[in-house]
Scaffold this motif. Structure first.
Motif, PDB file in Angstrom:
ATOM      1  N   ASP A 107      14.455 -16.781  11.228  1.00  0.00           N
ATOM      2  CA  ASP A 107      13.641 -16.581  10.029  1.00  0.00           C
ATOM      3  C   ASP A 107      12.727 -15.374  10.201  1.00  0.00           C
ATOM      4  O   ASP A 107      12.609 -14.531   9.304  1.00  0.00           O
ATOM      5  CB  ASP A 107      12.844 -17.838   9.691  1.00  0.00           C
ATOM      6  CG  ASP A 107      12.014 -18.362  10.855  1.00  0.00           C
ATOM      7  OD1 ASP A 107      12.345 -18.077  12.027  1.00  0.00           O
ATOM      8  OD2 ASP A 107      11.024 -19.075  10.590  1.00  0.00           O
ATOM      9  N   ALA A 108      12.090 -15.252  11.360  1.00  0.00           N
ATOM     10  CA  ALA A 108      11.207 -14.114  11.622  1.00  0.00           C
ATOM     11  C   ALA A 108      11.993 -12.813  11.738  1.00  0.00           C
ATOM     12  O   ALA A 108      11.550 -11.752  11.275  1.00  0.00           O
ATOM     13  CB  ALA A 108      10.399 -14.361  12.896  1.00  0.00           C
ATOM     14  N   ILE A 109      13.182 -12.875  12.340  1.00  0.00           N
ATOM     15  CA  ILE A 109      14.026 -11.685  12.460  1.00  0.00           C
ATOM     16  C   ILE A 109      14.465 -11.208  11.083  1.00  0.00           C
ATOM     17  O   ILE A 109      14.437  -9.999  10.789  1.00  0.00           O
ATOM     18  CB  ILE A 109      15.253 -11.987  13.341  1.00  0.00           C
ATOM     19  CG1 ILE A 109      14.815 -12.263  14.777  1.00  0.00           C
ATOM     20  CG2 ILE A 109      16.254 -10.828  13.299  1.00  0.00           C
ATOM     21  CD1 ILE A 109      15.926 -12.791  15.673  1.00  0.00           C
ATOM     22  N   LEU A 110      14.852 -12.143  10.222  1.00  0.00           N
ATOM     23  CA  LEU A 110      15.277 -11.777   8.873  1.00  0.00           C
ATOM     24  C   LEU A 110      14.120 -11.206   8.065  1.00  0.00           C
ATOM     25  O   LEU A 110      14.315 -10.306   7.244  1.00  0.00           O
ATOM     26  CB  LEU A 110      15.881 -12.987   8.167  1.00  0.00           C
ATOM     27  CG  LEU A 110      17.259 -13.415   8.680  1.00  0.00           C
ATOM     28  CD1 LEU A 110      17.659 -14.763   8.106  1.00  0.00           C
ATOM     29  CD2 LEU A 110      18.310 -12.365   8.336  1.00  0.00           C
ATOM     30  N   TYR A 111      12.924 -11.707   8.293  1.00  0.00           N
ATOM     31  CA  TYR A 111      11.757 -11.149   7.605  1.00  0.00           C
ATOM     32  C   TYR A 111      11.554  -9.691   8.017  1.00  0.00           C
ATOM     33  O   TYR A 111      11.315  -8.824   7.170  1.00  0.00           O
ATOM     34  CB  TYR A 111      10.512 -11.979   7.925  1.00  0.00           C
ATOM     35  CG  TYR A 111       9.275 -11.507   7.188  1.00  0.00           C
ATOM     36  CD1 TYR A 111       9.045 -11.891   5.869  1.00  0.00           C
ATOM     37  CD2 TYR A 111       8.357 -10.663   7.804  1.00  0.00           C
ATOM     38  CE1 TYR A 111       7.920 -11.448   5.186  1.00  0.00           C
ATOM     39  CE2 TYR A 111       7.234 -10.219   7.135  1.00  0.00           C
ATOM     40  CZ  TYR A 111       7.016 -10.618   5.825  1.00  0.00           C
ATOM     41  OH  TYR A 111       5.899 -10.167   5.148  1.00  0.00           O
ATOM     42  N   ARG A 112      11.677  -9.423   9.303  1.00  0.00           N
ATOM     43  CA  ARG A 112      11.536  -8.037   9.770  1.00  0.00           C
ATOM     44  C   ARG A 112      12.651  -7.156   9.212  1.00  0.00           C
ATOM     45  O   ARG A 112      12.418  -5.993   8.832  1.00  0.00           O
ATOM     46  CB  ARG A 112      11.524  -7.998  11.296  1.00  0.00           C
ATOM     47  CG  ARG A 112      10.259  -8.578  11.912  1.00  0.00           C
ATOM     48  CD  ARG A 112      10.132  -8.254  13.379  1.00  0.00           C
ATOM     49  NE  ARG A 112      11.014  -9.043  14.223  1.00  0.00           N
ATOM     50  CZ  ARG A 112      10.736 -10.265  14.675  1.00  0.00           C
ATOM     51  NH1 ARG A 112       9.601 -10.855  14.344  1.00  0.00           N
ATOM     52  NH2 ARG A 112      11.587 -10.894  15.460  1.00  0.00           N
ATOM     53  N   ALA A 113      13.860  -7.695   9.153  1.00  0.00           N
ATOM     54  CA  ALA A 113      14.979  -6.937   8.584  1.00  0.00           C
ATOM     55  C   ALA A 113      14.732  -6.620   7.116  1.00  0.00           C
ATOM     56  O   ALA A 113      14.979  -5.494   6.659  1.00  0.00           O
ATOM     57  CB  ALA A 113      16.269  -7.734   8.744  1.00  0.00           C
ATOM     58  N   TRP A 114      14.252  -7.605   6.374  1.00  0.00           N
ATOM     59  CA  TRP A 114      13.952  -7.431   4.953  1.00  0.00           C
ATOM     60  C   TRP A 114      12.908  -6.331   4.748  1.00  0.00           C
ATOM     61  O   TRP A 114      13.075  -5.454   3.886  1.00  0.00           O
ATOM     62  CB  TRP A 114      13.462  -8.769   4.417  1.00  0.00           C
ATOM     63  CG  TRP A 114      13.056  -8.819   2.983  1.00  0.00           C
ATOM     64  CD1 TRP A 114      13.778  -8.410   1.903  1.00  0.00           C
ATOM     65  CD2 TRP A 114      11.831  -9.351   2.464  1.00  0.00           C
ATOM     66  NE1 TRP A 114      13.077  -8.658   0.735  1.00  0.00           N
ATOM     67  CE2 TRP A 114      11.880  -9.238   1.067  1.00  0.00           C
ATOM     68  CE3 TRP A 114      10.710  -9.935   3.057  1.00  0.00           C
ATOM     69  CZ2 TRP A 114      10.836  -9.664   0.238  1.00  0.00           C
ATOM     70  CZ3 TRP A 114       9.683 -10.372   2.240  1.00  0.00           C
ATOM     71  CH2 TRP A 114       9.745 -10.230   0.849  1.00  0.00           C
ATOM     72  N   LYS A 115      11.856  -6.369   5.555  1.00  0.00           N
ATOM     73  CA  LYS A 115      10.810  -5.359   5.442  1.00  0.00           C
ATOM     74  C   LYS A 115      11.311  -3.975   5.841  1.00  0.00           C
ATOM     75  O   LYS A 115      10.777  -2.949   5.401  1.00  0.00           O
ATOM     76  CB  LYS A 115       9.604  -5.754   6.302  1.00  0.00           C
ATOM     77  CG  LYS A 115       8.795  -6.916   5.743  1.00  0.00           C
ATOM     78  CD  LYS A 115       8.162  -6.563   4.412  1.00  0.00           C
ATOM     79  CE  LYS A 115       7.237  -7.636   3.899  1.00  0.00           C
ATOM     80  NZ  LYS A 115       6.598  -7.284   2.607  1.00  0.00           N
ATOM     81  N   LYS A 116      12.347  -3.947   6.660  1.00  0.00           N
ATOM     82  CA  LYS A 116      12.952  -2.685   7.115  1.00  0.00           C
ATOM     83  C   LYS A 116      13.897  -2.109   6.056  1.00  0.00           C
ATOM     84  O   LYS A 116      14.334  -0.973   6.158  1.00  0.00           O
ATOM     85  CB  LYS A 116      13.689  -2.957   8.423  1.00  0.00           C
ATOM     86  CG  LYS A 116      14.403  -1.788   9.066  1.00  0.00           C
ATOM     87  CD  LYS A 116      14.998  -2.211  10.401  1.00  0.00           C
ATOM     88  CE  LYS A 116      15.835  -1.091  11.031  1.00  0.00           C
ATOM     89  NZ  LYS A 116      17.172  -0.980  10.412  1.00  0.00           N
ATOM     90  N   GLY A 117      14.226  -2.913   5.033  1.00  0.00           N
ATOM     91  CA  GLY A 117      15.102  -2.435   3.968  1.00  0.00           C
ATOM     92  C   GLY A 117      16.471  -3.061   3.941  1.00  0.00           C
ATOM     93  O   GLY A 117      17.305  -2.695   3.098  1.00  0.00           O
ATOM     94  N   VAL A 118      16.747  -4.006   4.852  1.00  0.00           N
ATOM     95  CA  VAL A 118      18.022  -4.720   4.823  1.00  0.00           C
ATOM     96  C   VAL A 118      18.034  -5.646   3.605  1.00  0.00           C
ATOM     97  O   VAL A 118      17.081  -6.389   3.365  1.00  0.00           O
ATOM     98  CB  VAL A 118      18.230  -5.540   6.117  1.00  0.00           C
ATOM     99  CG1 VAL A 118      19.523  -6.347   6.037  1.00  0.00           C
ATOM    100  CG2 VAL A 118      18.230  -4.628   7.335  1.00  0.00           C
TER     101      VAL A 118
END
Length: 231
Positions: A107-118
């Protein structure tokens, strides 16, 4: 960097194998013409048949499809996820998805990915998970509220026209304030959020709709919204 979430009520390759309009729409939102798209089949227990259907469908499209199994994870999950252009989450048991993602820190990894533009996308459980709350059939025999990750504000209900228990359950839980106001989507409808705001609603089916549900003076008000048909 814009953040994007595309939440589908249902549809895509897993429900409409001969109608990939929503899947093509998701791919078209990527910054590259040949995006890396990773399927997360967690909610289905990483079912082999589901993974095979994803790969078979997406190999017909202009993209680089792969998948992430938490039962057979790569050596390091975070670099793998952050290297993707699109994360596509399948349907299944939302409760199990939430528990496994939290256990693995996904969940935390996906949040970082989302903020990165994924781009984050998905249907059913893969739609509910991004909101503060959702309506799930994870518990046998009933539709129930569930607390999710909260990347997006409010609540979400998929399969609004596909399962007759969905609408009355959503109205009931809104009325007793078990869930927050939110959005419902018929099968074949996608809600496209950019920077946390609903910017576009699209559909792979002519007569499918989205719905905004609010509580006013103790009564549920449901507004039907006609999407852009992609056909």
């Amino acid at each position: 960097m814009d953040t994007q979430i595309i939440a589908m009520g249902g549809g895509g390759f897993s429900m409409e194998p001969d109608n990939l309009l929503l899947d093509r729409y998701i791919l078209n939102q990527a910054r590259t013409g040949n995006p890396k798209v990773c399927f997360l089949p967690t909610a289905s227990g990483d079912a082999d048949g589901y993974i095979e259907r994803f790969l078979r469908s997406f190999k017909t499209l202009k993209c680089q499809p792969t998948y992430l199994s938490l039962y057979k994870p790569p050596h390091s999950i975070e670099p793998f996820v952050l290297d993707q252009d699109i994360i596509y989450v399948g349907g299944g048991n939302t409760k199990n998805l939430l528990a496994l993602w939290k256990e693995w820190g996904l969940d935390a990894i996906l949040y970082r990915a989302w903020k990165k533009g994924v781009i984050l996308a998905g249907l059913s459980a893969g739609s509910i998970c991004w909101f503060e709350q959702g309506l799930t059939d994870s518990y046998p025999g009933k539709i129930s509220p569930i607390t999710c990750f909260g990347f997006l504000n409010g609540s979400n209900c998929p399969h609004y026209d596909g399962e007759e228990a969905r609408r009355p359950a959503y109205h009931h839980y809104l009325k007793d304030r078990s869930v927050k106001e939110g959005m419902a989507a018929d099968d074949g409808v996608a809600l496209h959020y950019i920077n946390g705001k609903l910017e576009r609603i699209v559909s792979s089916r002519r007569n499918a709709s989205a719905y905004s549900l609010k509580l006013k003076d103790g009564l549920v008000h449901e507004e039907r919204i006609n999407p852009l048909f992609l056909g």
